[in-house]
Design a protein around this motif. Structure first.
Motif, PDB file in Angstrom:
ATOM      1  N   PHE A 434      -0.689   2.241   6.064  1.00 50.68           N
ATOM      2  CA  PHE A 434      -1.198   1.598   4.660  1.00 50.68           C
ATOM      3  C   PHE A 434      -2.330   1.637   3.595  1.00 50.68           C
ATOM      4  O   PHE A 434      -1.953   3.343   3.227  1.00 50.68           O
ATOM      5  N   GLY A 435      -2.068   1.508   2.540  1.00 48.60           N
ATOM      6  CA  GLY A 435      -2.801   1.780   1.532  1.00 48.60           C
ATOM      7  C   GLY A 435      -4.362   1.310   0.945  1.00 48.60           C
ATOM      8  O   GLY A 435      -4.234  -0.348   1.932  1.00 48.60           O
ATOM      9  N   LEU A 436      -5.063   1.720   0.754  1.00 57.75           N
ATOM     10  CA  LEU A 436      -6.248   1.486   0.035  1.00 57.75           C
ATOM     11  C   LEU A 436      -6.320   1.172  -1.386  1.00 57.75           C
ATOM     12  O   LEU A 436      -6.077   2.184  -1.910  1.00 57.75           O
ATOM     13  N   LYS A 437      -6.797   0.931  -2.204  1.00 59.68           N
ATOM     14  CA  LYS A 437      -7.207   0.772  -3.847  1.00 59.68           C
ATOM     15  C   LYS A 437      -7.592   0.942  -4.354  1.00 59.68           C
ATOM     16  O   LYS A 437      -8.810   2.566  -4.008  1.00 59.68           O
ATOM     17  N   GLU A 438      -8.148   0.323  -5.437  1.00 62.29           N
ATOM     18  CA  GLU A 438     -10.351   1.014  -5.548  1.00 62.29           C
ATOM     19  C   GLU A 438     -11.519   1.137  -4.751  1.00 62.29           C
ATOM     20  O   GLU A 438     -10.326   0.454  -3.389  1.00 62.29           O
ATOM     21  N   GLY A 439     -12.220   1.634  -5.209  1.00 56.98           N
ATOM     22  CA  GLY A 439     -13.068   2.153  -4.334  1.00 56.98           C
ATOM     23  C   GLY A 439     -13.791   0.597  -3.720  1.00 56.98           C
ATOM     24  O   GLY A 439     -14.014   0.613  -2.392  1.00 56.98           O
ATOM     25  N   TRP A 440     -13.906  -0.908  -4.505  1.00 57.72           N
ATOM     26  CA  TRP A 440     -14.117  -1.582  -3.772  1.00 57.72           C
ATOM     27  C   TRP A 440     -13.244  -2.081  -2.570  1.00 57.72           C
ATOM     28  O   TRP A 440     -13.798  -3.237  -1.730  1.00 57.72           O
ATOM     29  N   HIS A 441     -12.783  -2.047  -3.100  1.00 56.67           N
ATOM     30  CA  HIS A 441     -11.146  -2.231  -1.932  1.00 56.67           C
ATOM     31  C   HIS A 441     -11.060  -1.772  -0.390  1.00 56.67           C
ATOM     32  O   HIS A 441     -11.303  -2.278   0.273  1.00 56.67           O
TER      33      HIS A 441
END
Length: 510
Positions: A434-441
């Motif tokens: 899985f992927g994480l995007k910017e810090g808020w995501h």
């Protein structure tokens, strides 16, 4: 291998972070005092001659010294009935540096409850020393007709007091027993001393060191002796660099000769550069590349430079959160620094599905609709329609990640069928990506308000990385981060394949 096939399957889900807090409270008082000390010793303590023989062999790093020590048991006045006393002997490894530094106090308590000879400080004794010389001593005694030593070797169980990295270190050493045909392999339980403790959460040992730990330790040891076992997949990561070396090498990774990687390259159609540097390591929970690994790298360096800041799991998590805010993952536009650009610029992802021998390239997601975020997250996006690249790619084996969070989630059957996924287990021979995007995501994923970006499930994985404006990437395995050098002209390959032998875990939930 027969023993592993008979063990029950590991649970597909695990308690949440909130449940682990309840477990810590429940471990106080009466819950921990249910175990009688005399009964506990009858369950887990080896006969005096045997534990002294093992300790002597480990200290001298010589099996013969342990065998000689066992021969002196008659002089100690040891009665024969004690030979029958060990029901399920338990050996404990303690990492005094894990988490809130509870190790030294815990070690003293373990000496009181069981025996000094069955407790090993990992700052003094490596797990490999115990396996080579301690278990080797028991095996030599068994070959000489010592039935008690033979029974201890067969029934022995191991507890690890430490974090995920410590548990992985011990499991990796135990795997050598399969390779050397020295089975059975002792199953492993956990006393959680680390910050995240995702391995401990996944197998029912709780997510944090309990408040009433002195009484709870008895319960840990009793469960170690009586609880059933289950399997855990192990995954080998091979790093092949065209040139250069990895500095500040973590425990999880070891340098190896290129010839050792040649067979793997030939099997998978990967070209090995002439001047390649190769590294191998095994992980049990996750491997990640990008944003979260960079934060982990900075945190580890800060903790080593200022150890007085790391006074416990809560303090560690606060430092973690504060450090991540300084890296620009939340507020700095990705165009401001090459370090903040998405992984798509430097990385290609290939997978092999079950019963498939060909690599399949997976396209990295590059856009997320703002409608998929909670309304309170959208206000932080300067331009909700701007493409947001994946900045952290996580390969997950367990259900738990990031201190008990569940980014993969409990997926509904119709969604699984649509995506071609199956329900995730820690012994299913598959990894979830899985992927994480910017810090808020990432923050909202960690708060379990939204799920991470599901990318794939795979039986084998290959990352191909090349530097552009980047000259490095950050990688971590089970919480052990490193800085990975990159070249613009040639690819660095990280290949992940399942280890043929499963690790055996003690299921503390039952």
């Amino acid at each position: 291998m027969e023993r592993a096939e008979e063990t029950p399957r590991a649970p597909s889900t695990a308690p949440s972070a909130r449940v682990s807090i309840w477990e810590s409270v429940r471990a106080c008082g009466v819950w921990g005092k249910e175990v009688d000390k005399a009964e506990l010793r009858r369950q887990v303590v080896m006969p005096l001659y045997a534990r002294r023989a093992v300790a002597a062999a480990v200290k001298a790093k010589d099996e013969a010294v342990g065998v000689a020590a066992a021969a002196e048991r008659g002089e100690e006045g040891e009665v024969e009935v004690e030979v029958e006393a060990a029901v399920t002997p338990v050996v404990v490894f303690v990492n005094s540096r894990s988490g809130g530094r509870h190790g030294p106090e815990l070690k003293v308590r373990l000496h009181e409850l069981i025996s000094e000879e069955q407790v090993f400080d990992l700052s003094v004794v490596k797990p490999s020393d115990f396996i080579n010389y301690g278990l080797g001593c028991l095996e030599k005694l068994a070959e000489q007709g010592d039935n008690c030593a033979e029974t201890i070797r067969k029934k022995l169980r191991i507890m690890v007091a430490g974090g995920d990295g410590t548990v992985g270190w011990v499991l990796g050493c135990l795997t050598d027993l399969y390779r050397l045909k020295r089975e059975p392999v002792p199953p492993t339980g956990i006393i959680p001393l680390g910050t995240g403790n995702d391995l401990a959460r996944s197998f029912g040992w709780g997510g944090s060191f309990p408040f009433g730990w002195r009484s709870a330790v008895k319960r840990y040891l009793s469960k170690a002796a009586t609880a059933p076992t289950c399997r855990l997949d192990s995954w080998q990561a091979v790093v092949m660099m065209p040139d250069g070396e990895i500095k500040e090498l973590p425990y999880a990774l070891k340098k190896t000769e290129p010839a050792d990687c040649l067979e793997l390259c030939q099997e998978n159609g990967t070209e090995l550069p002439e001047k390649a540097s190769c590294y191998k390591g095994v992980f049990y929970n996750y491997l990640s590349i990008g944003m979260d690994a960079q934060v982990a790298y900075g945190f580890h360096h800060l903790r080593d430079e200022k150890p007085y800041l790391a006074q416990g799991p809560v303090a560690n998590k606060l430092i973690y959160a504060g450090y991540s805010c300084t890296q620009g993952w939340f507020c700095t536009p990705c165009t401001a620094s090459p370090q903040l650009r998405g992984l798509k610029n430097i990385l290609r992802l290939y997978i092999k599905k079950v019963n498939c021998s060909e690599w399949e390239q997976v396209t990295m997601p590059s856009r997320q609709s703002s409608s998929s975020l909670p309304c309170n997250a959208r206000i932080f996006r300067k331009n909700p329609n701007q493409p947001t690249l994946v900045r952290s790619l996580v390969v997950l084996n367990l259900y738990n990640y990031g201190s008990g969070r569940h980014p993969w989630g409990d997926l509904k059957p119709d969604y699984l069928e649509k995506k071609g996924f199956v329900e995730a287990h820690s012994d299913d021979g598959l990894l979830e990506i899985f992927g994480l995007k910017e810090g808020w995501h990432a923050s909202f994923v960690m708060a379990e308000l939204i799920k991470a970006k599901h990318i794939a499930q795979a039986a084998a994985i290959k990352f191909e990385m090349r530097g552009g404006q980047w000259n490095r990437a950050y990688v971590q395995m089970d919480g052990e981060p490193w800085k990975q050098p990159l070249l613009q002209e040639q690819s660095t390959i990280i290949e992940i394949n399942k280890v043929p032998y499963p690790s055996l875990m003690i299921n503390g939930e039952q």
